[in-house]
Motif scaffolding. Structure first.
Motif, PDB file in Angstrom:
ATOM      1  N   TYR A 229       0.818  -1.333  -0.201  1.00 41.96           N
ATOM      2  CA  TYR A 229      -0.223   0.090   0.100  1.00 41.96           C
ATOM      3  C   TYR A 229       0.862   1.164  -0.201  1.00 41.96           C
ATOM      4  O   TYR A 229       1.896   1.547   0.741  1.00 41.96           O
ATOM      5  CB  TYR A 229      -1.081   0.029   1.180  1.00 41.96           C
ATOM      6  CG  TYR A 229      -1.406   1.365   1.240  1.00 41.96           C
ATOM      7  CD1 TYR A 229      -2.832   1.770   0.703  1.00 41.96           C
ATOM      8  CD2 TYR A 229      -1.098   2.374   2.215  1.00 41.96           C
ATOM      9  CE1 TYR A 229      -3.375   2.925   0.812  1.00 41.96           C
ATOM     10  CE2 TYR A 229      -1.721   3.513   2.560  1.00 41.96           C
ATOM     11  CZ  TYR A 229      -2.609   4.000   1.566  1.00 41.96           C
ATOM     12  OH  TYR A 229      -3.312   5.199   1.911  1.00 41.96           O
TER      13      TYR A 229
ATOM     14  N   THR B   1      -3.185  10.249  -4.233  1.00 44.07           N
ATOM     15  CA  THR B   1      -3.518   8.806  -4.998  1.00 44.07           C
ATOM     16  C   THR B   1      -3.236   7.868  -4.037  1.00 44.07           C
ATOM     17  O   THR B   1      -2.294   8.235  -2.953  1.00 44.07           O
ATOM     18  CB  THR B   1      -2.647   8.635  -6.320  1.00 44.07           C
ATOM     19  OG1 THR B   1      -1.247   9.038  -5.876  1.00 44.07           O
ATOM     20  CG2 THR B   1      -3.076   9.676  -7.380  1.00 44.07           C
ATOM     21  N   GLU B   2      -3.772   6.831  -4.104  1.00 43.74           N
ATOM     22  CA  GLU B   2      -3.468   5.540  -3.247  1.00 43.74           C
ATOM     23  C   GLU B   2      -3.293   4.346  -4.316  1.00 43.74           C
ATOM     24  O   GLU B   2      -4.081   3.953  -5.186  1.00 43.74           O
ATOM     25  CB  GLU B   2      -4.535   5.095  -2.252  1.00 43.74           C
ATOM     26  CG  GLU B   2      -4.741   6.344  -1.254  1.00 43.74           C
ATOM     27  CD  GLU B   2      -5.790   6.273  -0.116  1.00 43.74           C
ATOM     28  OE1 GLU B   2      -6.780   5.272  -0.389  1.00 43.74           O
ATOM     29  OE2 GLU B   2      -5.743   6.875   0.865  1.00 43.74           O
ATOM     30  N   ILE B   3      -2.394   3.648  -3.923  1.00 41.45           N
ATOM     31  CA  ILE B   3      -2.180   2.581  -4.705  1.00 41.45           C
ATOM     32  C   ILE B   3      -2.023   1.274  -3.446  1.00 41.45           C
ATOM     33  O   ILE B   3      -1.281   1.216  -2.601  1.00 41.45           O
ATOM     34  CB  ILE B   3      -0.911   2.513  -5.398  1.00 41.45           C
ATOM     35  CG1 ILE B   3      -0.813   3.602  -6.350  1.00 41.45           C
ATOM     36  CG2 ILE B   3      -0.555   1.106  -6.350  1.00 41.45           C
ATOM     37  CD1 ILE B   3       0.414   3.966  -7.264  1.00 41.45           C
TER      38      ILE B   3
ATOM     39  N   GLU C 194      -1.892  -3.014  -3.738  1.00 43.43           N
ATOM     40  CA  GLU C 194      -1.729  -4.321  -4.788  1.00 43.43           C
ATOM     41  C   GLU C 194      -1.629  -5.732  -3.871  1.00 43.43           C
ATOM     42  O   GLU C 194      -1.112  -5.757  -2.802  1.00 43.43           O
ATOM     43  CB  GLU C 194      -0.539  -4.367  -5.767  1.00 43.43           C
ATOM     44  CG  GLU C 194      -0.703  -3.370  -6.655  1.00 43.43           C
ATOM     45  CD  GLU C 194       0.897  -3.359  -7.680  1.00 43.43           C
ATOM     46  OE1 GLU C 194       0.781  -3.010  -8.780  1.00 43.43           O
ATOM     47  OE2 GLU C 194       1.882  -3.311  -7.169  1.00 43.43           O
TER      48      GLU C 194
END
Length: 610
Positions: A476, A516-518, A520
């Motif tokens: 994250y 923004t936030e990522i 996976e």
């Protein structure tokens, strides 16, 4: 009168003599036995002999002196047992493994009747050193395996092959096996452990090449270990001498991107190699213990370090006083860690902080000093490993990274900050004339990585080793609103518009980026193998597969990363390398698709008069 006085005395004397004369005499048979018994005991003592020797051999000073390599004794020095034992004690004190006598006493191998044994000690933990091979007098292989184990053999002459590198580069020792005895091979070779880290003392999967200097003899590529994935560093077993550790792709006689290390007989050397993670360039290295620490109890250990530097600079421009300035640079590096280790469990938590401040003031400006952040890195990492087998062990790791300070930018000799929402001047949203503009707020970005899996040393032979890692991970990253500096050549505008051109020339261009936030999530698999081909060649390959499941499910379109290398020593100082790499990423966004193959042929040659 005198007669009456002497009579009692005379009578007593006669009674005493009469008593001894009348004592009964011993039996004749008993007297004969008393004479013969001492004679028999004396004869038995003369015919006695020592009991048979116990199996095995006691490691005495004489054994050490006999098996010691002559090169390790200084010429002209007096060859005494004390000097030999002092050499062995000093060498064994550098090992991670127990002493030779302790290893032999703890070995449970049973040597059958009529056979002897060969014991090759280890310098490090099990499964970290190359396997050994035992040949008979005809050159036929009769056994082999790990070090630190006794190998039962028929009495006779044998050759022990051990060490790193190709078949030609291995070390050969001749051993005479005697019945009922275990012959220890006193190590005249050297051990080398190379750990690769970055400038923050964090372990990275570095890469290097090991070369013996006196003959430009390459022993192949070596790799570091990513401890956050439960990996461990392998040990090189080499002949004593001077070696060169090169950066990737460097020639043998390069004067940059390398360090040297001298290996002594019987000793284990630990080298820390500092590399830049982006291109794996060697920045430094040597015998540095970055995790010395102090023991709390027998299984707990903690440590910490603090360092830094301060620099003051005053630039005075005699022609233009506006360009004069004062600046001060302060760097602070600190790390703290605590570790628990008790087989088969390992746990470690590390906290590292790397901060830099730049205090600047223009000589012609009446404003106060401005503080700019330079280096800013805060990281916390926890790792847990359960090695219930030496070749198999699950692991789990958690890591958090962020920046504690804000990041600002000065416009310098520019007049304005020109802020864009994209790469076009037509969407300009703001013009800022202040001297300093903020790029990032505190805690930007914030990253959390969580992973777990299992490491498997599937095969560990002299000619080939294979390692497999299976697991899953999630990541994250949160990026708040920020600004990024861009170059004027990368934006779109009408070059014929002189007003816009002048505005760009006198401005610092910043691009606004939204929050923004990522996130996976997905499984990860990796397999790596190293092969020693023939007498002069080595080959290595690594395959990584990542299958994202969130936010997009790409079970049928995973990401691949393949790296292979073939290295062949054509002649002394001449090596031919072939490298192949292939990267395939298949996200839904077509602009983010990567399908790249790279082929590299590298012919390296070196010559030096010696």
């Amino acid at each position: 009168m005198n007669t009456r006085y002497r009579s009692p005395i005379h009578n007593d004397h006669r009674r005493i003599i009469s008593y001894f004369i009348n004592i009964p005499k011993p039996d004749t048979l008993l007297r004969l036995c008393l004479v013969i018994l001492p004679v028999l005991l004396l004869c038995h003592t003369l015919r006695a002999e020592l009991p048979p020797a116990l199996p095995g051999e006691e490691i005495t000073d004489h054994v050490l002196r006999k098996t010691l390599v002559q090169d390790t004794i200084r010429k002209g020095a007096k060859d005494t047992l004390r000097s030999v034992t002092l050499w062995y004690d000093k060498a064994a004190s550098t090992w991670d493994a127990p002493s030779l006598t302790d290893q032999m006493s703890k070995d449970n191998t049973i040597v059958p009747m009529g056979k002897g044994g060969i014991f090759i000690p280890r310098m490090t933990q099990l499964h970290k050193e190359p396997d050994i091979e035992i040949l008979d007098s005809m050159g036929v292989s009769v056994g082999g395996g790990e070090t630190g184990v006794t190998y039962p053999l028929e009495p006779g002459s044998y050759y022990v092959m051990l060490g790193s590198g190709t078949h030609k580069q291995r070390i050969v020792r001749k051993v005479e096996v005697v019945e009922f005895r275990t012959m220890p091979v006193i190590p005249h070779w050297a051990g080398l452990i190379i750990e690769t880290i970055d400038t923050n003392a964090a372990s990275i999967k570095g890469e290097y090449e090991l070369v013996r200097i006196d003959g430009f003899e390459s022993f192949g590529r070596g790799y570091g270990a990513d401890v956050s994935l439960g990996e461990t560093v392998k040990t090189w077993i080499l002949k004593p001498g001077l070696y060169k550790i090169l950066g990737r792709g460097e020639s043998y006689n390069t004067l940059k991107n390398f360090i040297t290390v001298r290996l002594m007989p019987g000793e284990l050397s630990r080298i820390v190699l500092i590399q830049r993670p982006e291109d794996l360039v060697i920045l430094g290295g040597g015998n540095v213990d970055v995790a010395s620490g102090r023991k709390i109890t027998s299984n707990w250990k903690f440590g910490g370090s603090v360092g830094g530097n301060i620099q003051f600079v005053n630039n005075v421009d005699k022609k233009d006083d506006r360009k004069s300035d004062y600046s001060s640079l302060l760097n602070l590096n600190s790390s703290t860690w605590i570790r628990y280790h008790k087989n088969p469990l390992e746990w470690e938590t590390t906290i590292s902080l790397n901060e830099g401040f730049n205090v600047v003031k223009q000589a012609s400006s009446s404003s106060s000093w401005s503080i700019m952040s330079a280096t800013d890195d805060f990281k916390v990492r926890t790792l847990f490993i359960w090695r219930f087998f030496q070749w198999l062990g699950p692991y789990g790791s958690v890591e958090a990274k962020t920046n504690l300070l804000t990041k600002d930018i000065r416009r310098g000799d520019k007049e304005l900050f020109l802020i864009l929402t994209d790469d076009s001047v037509r969407t300009t949203t703001e013009i800022d004339s202040s001297a300093v503009h903020r790029l990032n707020p505190s805690f930007s970005p914030v990253t959390f990585d969580v992973g777990g899996g299992v490491n498997i040393d599937a095969l560990n032979l002299n000619l080939m080793d294979i390692a497999i890692r299976l697991g899953a991970g999630s990541s994250y990253s949160g990026f708040p609103e920020k600004y990024t500096e861009i170059s004027g050549s990368k934006i779109n505008y009408d070059t014929s518009d002189r007003a816009v051109a002048r505005l760009i020339d006198k401005s610092v261009l910043l691009r606004y980026e939204k929050k923004t936030e990522i996130f996976e999530l997905g499984p990860l698999g990796q397999i790596s193998a190293n092969l020693r081909v023939g007498r002069f060649g080595t080959a290595g390959a690594e395959l990584k597969v990542f299958v994202p499941l969130y936010p997009e499910n790409r079970l049928t379109k995973p990401d691949f990363n393949i790296n292979t290398i073939l290295s062949w020593q054509i002649a002394r100082g001449v090596t031919l390398d072939y490298e192949f790499s292939y990267v395939l990423k298949q996200p839904t966004n077509k602009d983010a698709v990567v399908d790249l193959a790279t082929n590299t042929v590298l012919l390296r040659f070196s010559f030096s008069s010696r």
